[in-house]
Design an enzyme around this catalytic site. Structure first.
Site, PDB file in Angstrom:
ATOM      1  CD  GLU A 137      -2.429   1.506   2.622  1.00 17.11           C
ATOM      2  OE1 GLU A 137      -1.967   1.078   3.533  1.00 17.11           O
ATOM      3  OE2 GLU A 137      -3.483   2.004   2.737  1.00 17.11           O
ATOM      4  CG  ASP A 172      -6.230   4.411   2.282  1.00 17.38           C
ATOM      5  OD1 ASP A 172      -6.850   5.348   2.385  1.00 17.38           O
ATOM      6  OD2 ASP A 172      -5.781   3.847   3.591  1.00 17.38           O
ATOM      7  CD  GLN A 198      -6.519   0.008   4.202  1.00 16.38           C
ATOM      8  OE1 GLN A 198      -5.772   0.869   3.638  1.00 16.38           O
ATOM      9  NE2 GLN A 198      -6.412  -0.681   5.187  1.00 16.38           N
ATOM     10  CD  GLU A 234      -6.386   2.434   7.211  1.00 16.57           C
ATOM     11  OE1 GLU A 234      -6.175   2.774   5.991  1.00 16.57           O
ATOM     12  OE2 GLU A 234      -5.294   1.923   7.593  1.00 16.57           O
TER      13      GLU A 234
END
Ligand SMILES: O=C(O)C(=O)[C@H](O)CO
Ligand SMILES: [Mg+2]
Length: 252
Positions: A137, A172, A198, A234
Site C-alpha cells: 500500500e 486507500d 480502504q 479506515e
C-alpha cells in the site's frame, strides 16, 4: 453496494481494544481489520472475533507498530533477516486469526536497491505462504516521510516485477487522493490490481462523507468494475463516538 469492514485500529479507538469488536459488530460490520494485533496474545483477539461472528479482513505484517518502531523492512537493503523474522511472526498470528490479507510494509529507505529488495522479499513471502494473500500500500509522504512505498505507479511496477498471484494492491482513497490528487483516477489506473480497498476522506482522513472524493460514485464504480473484496473504513472519526460517524454507510 460494497461490503464494508471496520478498521478497529482507527474506528472505535475510544474504547479498549477488546471492546471494539463488540462495538463494530453492534454497528453492523461483519468484518474488521487490525493494523498491529501483536500487543495482545492472538488467542484473545481470536476469541473476540469468534464471539462477535466477525471475520478478520486484514492485518499488517511485519510488526512492530509505529510507537518508536520502523514500519517494516520490506524494501530495506540489509534488512532481509529482520523482514523474514517479522513475516514468520505474522504468519504465526495468521494461523489462528486467519486474516484474508497481510499488508507488507516497505519501511523507510530511498536506497537505489530498495525496489529490487522489496520485490525479492515479497516473492520470498509469497512463496513461503502460497495460501496467504499479501498486499502492498502506498502511504503519502506527509504521513510517512521517507517511506519507500509512496506512489501508486511505483506499486504497480513492484507488483509487475513480483509477479505472484497472491500479492496485490491495497487501494486507500485517502492516500491516493493526497499522493496523486485524484483518487478516482488512481482507481481507474490501478483498480484492476486491487485486492483490498480502504476508505477515508482527504485531506483530513475523516469519515468518507466530505472533501473532494465522491464516495457514492466510487462505490458505484467498485460495483460496476466487479470489485468483490472488502471496503474497509479506515479514518479518524470526527465524532466522539465512532457510531455517530457512520451515516455514510446508509447514504451511499
Ligand atoms: O495507513 C494506512 O493507510 C494503512 O492502511 C496502513 O496499514 C498503515 O499501517
Ligand atoms: Mg490504508
Amino acid at each position: 453496494m460494497p461490503r464494508f469492514a471496520a478498521n478497529i485500529s482507527l474506528l472505535f479507538a475510544e474504547l479498549p481494544y477488546l471492546d471494539r469488536f463488540d462495538a463494530a459488530a453492534r454497528a453492523g460490520f461483519a468484518a474488521v481489520e487490525i493494523l498491529f494485533p501483536y500487543d495482545v496474545p492472538a488467542k484473545q483477539t481470536h476469541r473476540a472475533l469468534l464471539s462477535n461472528g466477525l471475520e478478520l479482513v486484514l492485518m499488517n505484517a511485519p510488526p512492530p507498530n509505529y510507537t518508536g518502531g520502523t514500519p517494516g523492512y520490506g524494501a530495506v537493503p540489509g534488512g532481509e533477516g529482520r523482514f523474514e523474522h517479522d513475516i514468520r511472526r505474522s504468519l504465526r498470528y495468521a494461523e489462528s486469526l486467519k486474516p484474508g490479507l497481510l499488508h507488507v510494509m516497505s519501511g523507510y529507505t530511498k536506497d537505489p536497491a530498495a525496489k529490487a529488495t522489496f520485490v525479492r522479499n515479497l516473492q520470498w513471502a509469497a512463496d513461503l505462504a502460497p495460501a496467504q494473500t499479501f498486499t502492498i500500500e502506498p502511504l503519502n509522504p506527509g504521513d510517512q516521510p521517507g517511506y519507500f512505498m509512496d506512489d501508486y505507479d511505483l506499486a504497480a511496477e513492484v507488483l509487475d516485477a513480483v509477479d505472484r498471484p497472491n500479492v496485490g494492491l491495497q487501494y486507500d482513497t485517502y492516500h491516493a487522493q493526497v499522493i496523486h490528487g485524484d483518487a478516482a483516477q488512481v482507481w481507474k489506473d490501478h483498480g484492476a490490481r486491487a485486492v483490498h480497498v480502504q476508505i477515508g476522506a482527504a485531506p483530513g482522513r475523516s469519515e468518507p462523507a466530505e472533501g473532494p472524493i465522491d464516495f457514492p460514485a466510487l462505490f458505484r464504480t467498485l460495483d460496476a468494475d466487479g470489485y468483490a473484496g472488502w471496503v474497509s473504513a479506515e479514518y479518524n472519526p470526527t465524532t466522539r463516538r465512532t457510531e455517530d460517524s457512520l451515516h455514510w454507510m446508509s447514504v451511499s
